[in-house]
Design a protein around this motif. Sequence first.
Motif, PDB file in Angstrom:
ATOM      1  N   MET A 134       0.908  -1.127  -0.083  1.00 49.65           N
ATOM      2  CA  MET A 134      -0.097  -0.148   0.020  1.00 49.65           C
ATOM      3  C   MET A 134       0.694   1.198  -0.148  1.00 49.65           C
ATOM      4  SD  MET A 134      -3.087  -1.367   2.626  1.00 49.65           S
ATOM      5  CE  MET A 134      -3.981   0.449   2.466  1.00 49.65           C
ATOM      6  N   LEU A 135       2.130   1.311   0.825  1.00 52.50           N
ATOM      7  CA  LEU A 135       2.999   2.312   0.835  1.00 52.50           C
ATOM      8  C   LEU A 135       3.701   2.783  -0.421  1.00 52.50           C
ATOM      9  CD1 LEU A 135       4.263   2.155   4.344  1.00 52.50           C
ATOM     10  CD2 LEU A 135       2.359   3.519   3.585  1.00 52.50           C
ATOM     11  N   ARG A 136       3.811   1.481  -1.445  1.00 54.81           N
ATOM     12  CA  ARG A 136       4.430   1.806  -2.581  1.00 54.81           C
ATOM     13  C   ARG A 136       3.704   2.236  -3.546  1.00 54.81           C
ATOM     14  NH1 ARG A 136       8.017  -3.678  -2.184  1.00 54.81           N
ATOM     15  NH2 ARG A 136       9.809  -2.379  -1.224  1.00 54.81           N
ATOM     16  N   GLY A 140       0.597   6.707  -2.014  1.00 53.31           N
ATOM     17  CA  GLY A 140       0.684   6.151  -0.575  1.00 53.31           C
ATOM     18  C   GLY A 140      -0.589   5.828  -0.129  1.00 53.31           C
ATOM     19  N   ALA A 141      -0.614   5.759   1.289  1.00 60.13           N
ATOM     20  CA  ALA A 141      -1.799   5.185   1.988  1.00 60.13           C
ATOM     21  C   ALA A 141      -1.974   6.224   3.395  1.00 60.13           C
ATOM     22  CB  ALA A 141      -1.747   3.985   2.358  1.00 60.13           C
ATOM     23  N   SER A 142      -3.251   6.562   3.543  1.00 60.79           N
ATOM     24  CA  SER A 142      -3.563   7.137   4.957  1.00 60.79           C
ATOM     25  C   SER A 142      -3.565   6.184   5.947  1.00 60.79           C
ATOM     26  CB  SER A 142      -4.880   7.861   4.947  1.00 60.79           C
ATOM     27  OG  SER A 142      -6.040   6.922   4.771  1.00 60.79           O
ATOM     28  N   GLU A 172       7.817   8.150   4.349  1.00 63.65           N
ATOM     29  CA  GLU A 172       7.654   9.710   4.314  1.00 63.65           C
ATOM     30  C   GLU A 172       6.225   9.916   4.640  1.00 63.65           C
ATOM     31  OE1 GLU A 172       9.552  11.347   0.851  1.00 63.65           O
ATOM     32  OE2 GLU A 172       7.645  10.801  -0.498  1.00 63.65           O
ATOM     33  N   ARG A 173       6.054  10.895   5.214  1.00 61.91           N
ATOM     34  CA  ARG A 173       4.725  11.451   5.415  1.00 61.91           C
ATOM     35  C   ARG A 173       4.445  12.713   4.606  1.00 61.91           C
ATOM     36  NH1 ARG A 173       2.844  13.929  11.227  1.00 61.91           N
ATOM     37  NH2 ARG A 173       0.950  14.937  10.387  1.00 61.91           N
ATOM     38  N   VAL A 174       3.298  12.567   3.883  1.00 62.29           N
ATOM     39  CA  VAL A 174       3.179  13.833   2.993  1.00 62.29           C
ATOM     40  C   VAL A 174       1.674  14.200   3.333  1.00 62.29           C
ATOM     41  CG1 VAL A 174       2.375  14.354   0.504  1.00 62.29           C
ATOM     42  CG2 VAL A 174       4.300  12.449   1.151  1.00 62.29           C
ATOM     43  N   ARG A 175       1.587  15.543   3.317  1.00 59.58           N
ATOM     44  CA  ARG A 175       0.352  16.276   3.771  1.00 59.58           C
ATOM     45  C   ARG A 175      -0.275  16.555   2.527  1.00 59.58           C
ATOM     46  NH1 ARG A 175       0.776  18.526   9.483  1.00 59.58           N
ATOM     47  NH2 ARG A 175       2.616  17.748  10.179  1.00 59.58           N
ATOM     48  N   ASP A 176      -1.709  16.039   2.444  1.00 54.96           N
ATOM     49  CA  ASP A 176      -2.605  16.404   1.542  1.00 54.96           C
ATOM     50  C   ASP A 176      -3.586  17.291   1.876  1.00 54.96           C
ATOM     51  OD1 ASP A 176      -4.987  15.722  -0.481  1.00 54.96           O
ATOM     52  OD2 ASP A 176      -3.307  15.109  -1.521  1.00 54.96           O
ATOM     53  N   SER A 181      -3.002  13.403   6.359  1.00 57.74           N
ATOM     54  CA  SER A 181      -1.550  12.678   5.924  1.00 57.74           C
ATOM     55  C   SER A 181      -1.594  11.679   5.500  1.00 57.74           C
ATOM     56  CB  SER A 181      -1.164  12.698   7.720  1.00 57.74           C
ATOM     57  OG  SER A 181      -0.755  13.830   8.144  1.00 57.74           O
ATOM     58  N   LEU A 182      -0.721  11.093   4.406  1.00 59.50           N
ATOM     59  CA  LEU A 182      -0.612  10.140   3.612  1.00 59.50           C
ATOM     60  C   LEU A 182       0.787   9.729   3.745  1.00 59.50           C
ATOM     61  CD1 LEU A 182      -2.227  11.166   0.291  1.00 59.50           C
ATOM     62  CD2 LEU A 182      -3.050   9.653   2.021  1.00 59.50           C
ATOM     63  N   TYR A 183       1.028   8.516   4.041  1.00 60.62           N
ATOM     64  CA  TYR A 183       2.357   7.719   4.143  1.00 60.62           C
ATOM     65  C   TYR A 183       2.763   7.008   2.822  1.00 60.62           C
ATOM     66  CZ  TYR A 183       1.368   8.935   8.936  1.00 60.62           C
ATOM     67  OH  TYR A 183       1.270   9.735  10.272  1.00 60.62           O
ATOM     68  N   ARG A 184       3.937   7.195   2.465  1.00 59.84           N
ATOM     69  CA  ARG A 184       4.475   6.069   1.469  1.00 59.84           C
ATOM     70  C   ARG A 184       5.972   6.097   1.437  1.00 59.84           C
ATOM     71  NH1 ARG A 184       4.142  10.982  -3.011  1.00 59.84           N
ATOM     72  NH2 ARG A 184       6.159  12.038  -2.419  1.00 59.84           N
ATOM     73  N   ILE A 185       6.355   4.932   0.721  1.00 59.53           N
ATOM     74  CA  ILE A 185       7.613   4.589   0.764  1.00 59.53           C
ATOM     75  C   ILE A 185       8.343   5.421  -0.282  1.00 59.53           C
ATOM     76  CG2 ILE A 185       9.149   2.693   0.286  1.00 59.53           C
ATOM     77  CD1 ILE A 185       7.457   0.814   1.578  1.00 59.53           C
ATOM     78  N   ALA A 186       9.215   6.205   0.105  1.00 59.78           N
ATOM     79  CA  ALA A 186      10.125   6.857  -1.005  1.00 59.78           C
ATOM     80  C   ALA A 186      10.926   6.225  -1.827  1.00 59.78           C
ATOM     81  CB  ALA A 186      10.809   7.941  -0.186  1.00 59.78           C
TER      82      ALA A 186
END
Length: 195
Positions: A134-136, A140-142, A172-176, A181-186
């Motif tokens: 999910m993070l890839r 990303g994913a909340s 990493e945490r990305v704010r939308d 907040s969304l999380y994803r693998i950089a």
Amino acid sequence: MPKLTDSQLIVLSKGAARDDGAAVTPRGMGKAPAAKVGSSLVARKLMREIRSKPGMPIWREMDGKNFSLMIARAGRNAIGAADDATTSDHAAPKAARTRAAAKTRKTGAAAQPEQRSIDGAPRPGSKQALVVDMLRKDDGASLDALIKATGWLPHTARAALTGLRKRGYSVERVRDKTKGSLYRIAEKPMAAVGA
């Protein structure tokens, strides 16, 4: 009731997630911190200490005897885990022993420990592997999406993100503005070729 520490929450969550209700020492936790966490949970009557039975995770050893920590009903209530009304605190270990005995009879040997890949990637088909998938994704994913997909409590999902970071994943945490907040693998940068 006083607030629980992260370590206490993780130990309680691991115990609640197992069919037999036995706590497993978190990866990376030494013997002294594990003993401190275990004794604090027993003192607060959130877990109870019993003699280890075959197939149960061992929490501590004393005078050649092995002991396990079992989550109590109060421990399940403290983390908000549903306590199955049909299962008593004593029925779960018996069911786990029955399954372990059946597995031993079927294979003719004790169950082998879980195999992990060399690079530290989660076991395929596990909830952690689902979280990594999910993070890839590009978006990303909340945290809510991770909770819904895995069935974990919020603190368990956050602990899984921390565990992935400790394994070397760049989470990493990305704010939308619309999704929060969304999380994803950089993606890791590729090495320069012919530089």
